[in-house]
Design an enzyme around this catalytic site. Structure first.
Site, PDB file in Angstrom:
ATOM      1  N   GLU A 165      59.156 107.683 -93.727  1.00 48.50           N
ATOM      2  CA  GLU A 165      58.156 108.516 -94.408  1.00 48.50           C
ATOM      3  C   GLU A 165      58.813 109.711 -95.097  1.00 48.50           C
ATOM      4  O   GLU A 165      58.418 110.097 -96.206  1.00 48.50           O
ATOM      5  CB  GLU A 165      57.087 108.991 -93.413  1.00 48.50           C
ATOM      6  CG  GLU A 165      56.164 107.900 -92.920  1.00 48.50           C
ATOM      7  CD  GLU A 165      55.375 107.230 -94.038  1.00 48.50           C
ATOM      8  OE1 GLU A 165      55.147 107.875 -95.075  1.00 48.50           O
ATOM      9  OE2 GLU A 165      54.985 106.065 -93.866  1.00 48.50           O
ATOM     10  N   ASP A 178      48.469 110.033 -98.571  1.00 46.84           N
ATOM     11  CA  ASP A 178      49.529 110.289 -99.546  1.00 46.84           C
ATOM     12  C   ASP A 178      48.983 110.072-100.958  1.00 46.84           C
ATOM     13  O   ASP A 178      47.773 109.889-101.155  1.00 46.84           O
ATOM     14  CB  ASP A 178      50.746 109.399 -99.274  1.00 46.84           C
ATOM     15  CG  ASP A 178      50.493 107.925 -99.568  1.00 46.84           C
ATOM     16  OD1 ASP A 178      49.315 107.537 -99.768  1.00 46.84           O
ATOM     17  OD2 ASP A 178      51.467 107.159 -99.596  1.00 46.84           O
ATOM     18  N   TYR A 213      50.266 114.949 -93.828  1.00 40.33           N
ATOM     19  CA  TYR A 213      50.405 113.532 -94.167  1.00 40.33           C
ATOM     20  C   TYR A 213      51.381 112.819 -93.239  1.00 40.33           C
ATOM     21  O   TYR A 213      51.074 111.780 -92.656  1.00 40.33           O
ATOM     22  CB  TYR A 213      50.856 113.343 -95.621  1.00 40.33           C
ATOM     23  CG  TYR A 213      51.413 111.959 -95.828  1.00 40.33           C
ATOM     24  CD1 TYR A 213      50.572 110.854 -95.822  1.00 40.33           C
ATOM     25  CD2 TYR A 213      52.792 111.740 -95.927  1.00 40.33           C
ATOM     26  CE1 TYR A 213      51.068 109.572 -95.927  1.00 40.33           C
ATOM     27  CE2 TYR A 213      53.298 110.468 -96.037  1.00 40.33           C
ATOM     28  CZ  TYR A 213      52.436 109.379 -96.035  1.00 40.33           C
ATOM     29  OH  TYR A 213      52.939 108.105 -96.117  1.00 40.33           O
TER      30      TYR A 213
END
Length: 357
Positions: free
Chosen positions: A31, A132, A114
């Site tokens: 991520e 996102d 996020y």
């Protein structure tokens, strides 16, 4: 809607290395890498990084230089710096195990709402939304939301709308929403006929897909003229390590200065003055050429390469200076903005040395 989305995801999801695990370390790493970077680029970086540092404990033992070298080319180096800080905190405060709850995840360096939602939902199957850019686009089109997605005051609305769709498969749901935005509900020319949510999509029904998502205009990118000093001594060039703040924090590079085209001093004189003031150093000027431009998020660098030669090999620890053979320069963690100049630099140094001979 969620049942149709998950059915589509089960049949169409891409085979990505971070989808083969529930390890929160690897999900966190993917991520962070995927921020501002395309999936196709990240895959090779992710695999190399995991090979070098297979666990958060291994990463916590790594040096900054090792991490920056593996990160080289991904840009946004503050992410790499936060990787190290985060790994240390997980090992020190959480005994090497990522926390499962949002509150504790948000306490970790470099982890915002996020990323915390992505780790909680994907790794731990918690019903937490991870919103996102892809998810924002899907939700805004699905509900015809006119609130700009790049204004923080509207983030709660988009999280709420995403949460309302959440199923009892949070991990798959989060990845399905991301996948739908990446593969079907794309920024331009969305493949609406392939979308599992087509029957419920407001923007499709009103034929206004191109109107969403809404964004406020960004600040205009400014341009800077940057002078870069290439100081040659024999077969070596002078490198410096930037301090731990600023645009190229903790990376290696050549001495540089922001040039003023309106100043009375010539550009060459400005570069010479910078070397004298910053390093108490007066190498002999040779020539200058235009370097390659480089674009950051809000800044464009137009570069001029100034070549010098010297017999005086200065050294310093503040800032850290080193003389490096040009063939060995890529062993240092260099920012892309300077790395892309190396072919030009190599050719010019050859010309300088041939002229001396």
């Amino acid at each position: 809607m969620s049942k149709e989305l998950l059915k589509w995801y089960d049949l169409n999801k891409r085979d990505l290395p971070w989808r083969m695990t529930k390890d929160p370390y690897k999900i966190w790493l993917s991520e962070i890498m995927l921020q501002q970077t395309q999936v196709t680029t990240v895959i090779s970086y992710f695999n190399r990084f995991v090979d070098a540092f297979p666990s958060v404990e291994a990463l916590a033992l790594a040096t900054e230089e090792q991490v920056f070298k593996l990160w080289e080319g991904l840009g946004y180096y503050s992410r790499a710096k936060n990787l190290i800080r985060c790994a240390h905190k997980v090992v020190t405060d959480y005994h090497g195990k990522f926390p499962e709850n949002i509150e504790d995840l948000l306490k970790l360096p470099g982890i915002g709402p996020y990323t915390a939602g992505a780790i909680a939902s994907i790794a731990f199957d918690k019903p937490e939304p991870a919103v996102d850019g892809n998810v924002l686009r899907v939700v805004s089109r699905l509900y015809c939301l006119s609130e700009p997605i790049n204004e923080s005051k509207h983030q709660a609305l988009y999280r709420q709308k995403t949460m309302a769709l959440m199923t009892d498969r949070p991990s798959d749901f989060t990845q399905a929403m991301m996948e739908l935005g990446a593969m079907v509900c794309t920024p331009k020319g969305p493949s609406c006929s392939s979308c599992p949510l087509i029957e419920k999509c407001c923007s499709f029904k009103s034929k206004k897909q191109a109107n969403f998502p809404v964004k406020v205009k960004k600040v205009k990118q400014r341009e800077e003229l940057i002078g870069i000093a290439i100081v040659v001594s024999g077969q070596q060039v002078l490198l410096m390590k930037h301090n731990n703040t600023g645009l190229l924090a903790n990376l290696w590079g050549f001495p540089r200065v922001l040039l003023d085209e309106t100043a009375l001093d010539s550009l060459e004189k400005q570069m010479e003055s910078h070397l004298e003031m910053e390093f108490d150093f007066q190498p002999e000027y040779s020539h200058s050429i235009v370097g390659k431009a480089h674009v950051f998020t809000h800044i464009k660098w137009n570069t001029i390469l100034f070549f010098f030669h010297t017999d005086d090999k200065i050294s310093s620890e503040m800032p850290l200076l080193e003389w490096v053979y040009l063939k060995d320069i890529t062993s240092k963690a260099l920012p892309t903005a300077l790395k892309k100049q190396l072919v030009i630099i190599d050719d010019e140094i050859d010309r300088m040395q041939n002229a001396i001979r």
